[in-house]
Design a protein around this motif. Structure first.
Motif: not given
Length: 224
Positions: A32-44, A120-124, A126-133
């Motif tokens: 779980d820690a490995t998966r979370l680290a990958l998701l966090d890094a990928a998101r950034e 919720a959509m003002r989280v840095a 999030r709008t780009r990820l969900l609505l554009l990318e």
């Protein structure tokens, strides 16, 4: 000869308690820690550079994880991106649900959920990820299906609870149109529009569609 005084018996020093060692992490915890680290890094990286300019080796370096571990958890970069989006959609949905708990009357719940979505959509990023990318990478159909299982489901439920249209309009047809207005509002705010004015306009639209009376204007204070 004077008698020597007997020395008092030495007191045994209390043994120092041994430091409590943390329980070893289970394989599941490490996974779980490995998966979370990958998701966090990928998101950034996806937020900062975009999907196209982010590579899986970059994600692995940022997460401190091997490429083999990445491909153990995700099929490819597209799958990793999909899971990043899923987590964002789930977080937004949880915020909407928390803002409209059971027991709240239907109009209040609809308005509270509407404001929670905009918050919720003002989280840095999030709008780009969900609505554009998201639509650009996964396609509109897949992103709409993701939304349908989360924020759109809450909106549709709120409209039904308010008996919007009273049978004269299809909720199934209306909900996506109103959801599109919410997304446009989020995009406007993210692009730098007046957040307060955009929020007020969106809430006016929700009240108008749902037949919810506007809040009474506060009386002007008298000058003494």
């Amino acid at each position: 000869m004077p008698r020597s005084k007997a020395k008092p018996p030495l007191r045994a020093r209390p043994a120092k308690p041994e430091p409590v060692k943390p329980a070893p992490r289970s394989n599941r915890d490490r996974t779980d820690a490995t998966r979370l680290a990958l998701l966090d890094a990928a998101r950034e990286l996806f937020v900062r550079k975009g999907y196209g300019d982010t590579s899986t080796p970059e994600v692995c370096v940022a997460a401190g994880i091997t490429r083999g571990a990445l491909y153990h958890h995700f099929v490819d970069k597209r799958d990793l991106f999909r899971q990043v989006l899923l987590r964002e959609a789930q977080a937004a949905h949880a915020q909407i649900e928390a803002a409209s708990p059971p027991g709240l009357d239907a109009p209040s719940a609809l308005l509270a959920g509407s404001e929670a979505y905009l918050d919720a959509m003002r989280v840095a990023g999030r709008t780009r990820l969900l609505l554009l990318e998201g639509p650009a990478v996964l396609g509109l159909k897949e992103v709409l299906a993701l939304d349908e299982a989360h924020a759109a489901a809450s909106l549709r439920q709120g409209l039904r609870a308010c008996a919007v249209g009273a049978g004269s309009v299809s909720i199934a047809a209306l909900a996506p149109l109103l959801a599109a207005a919410f997304d446009r509002a989020a995009l406007e705010i993210d692009a730098g529009a007046d957040a307060q004015a955009t929020r007020a306009a969106m809430l006016w639209l929700v009240r108008s569609v749902a037949g919810i009376a506007a809040p009474a204007a506060k009386p002007a204070r008298r000058k003494h």
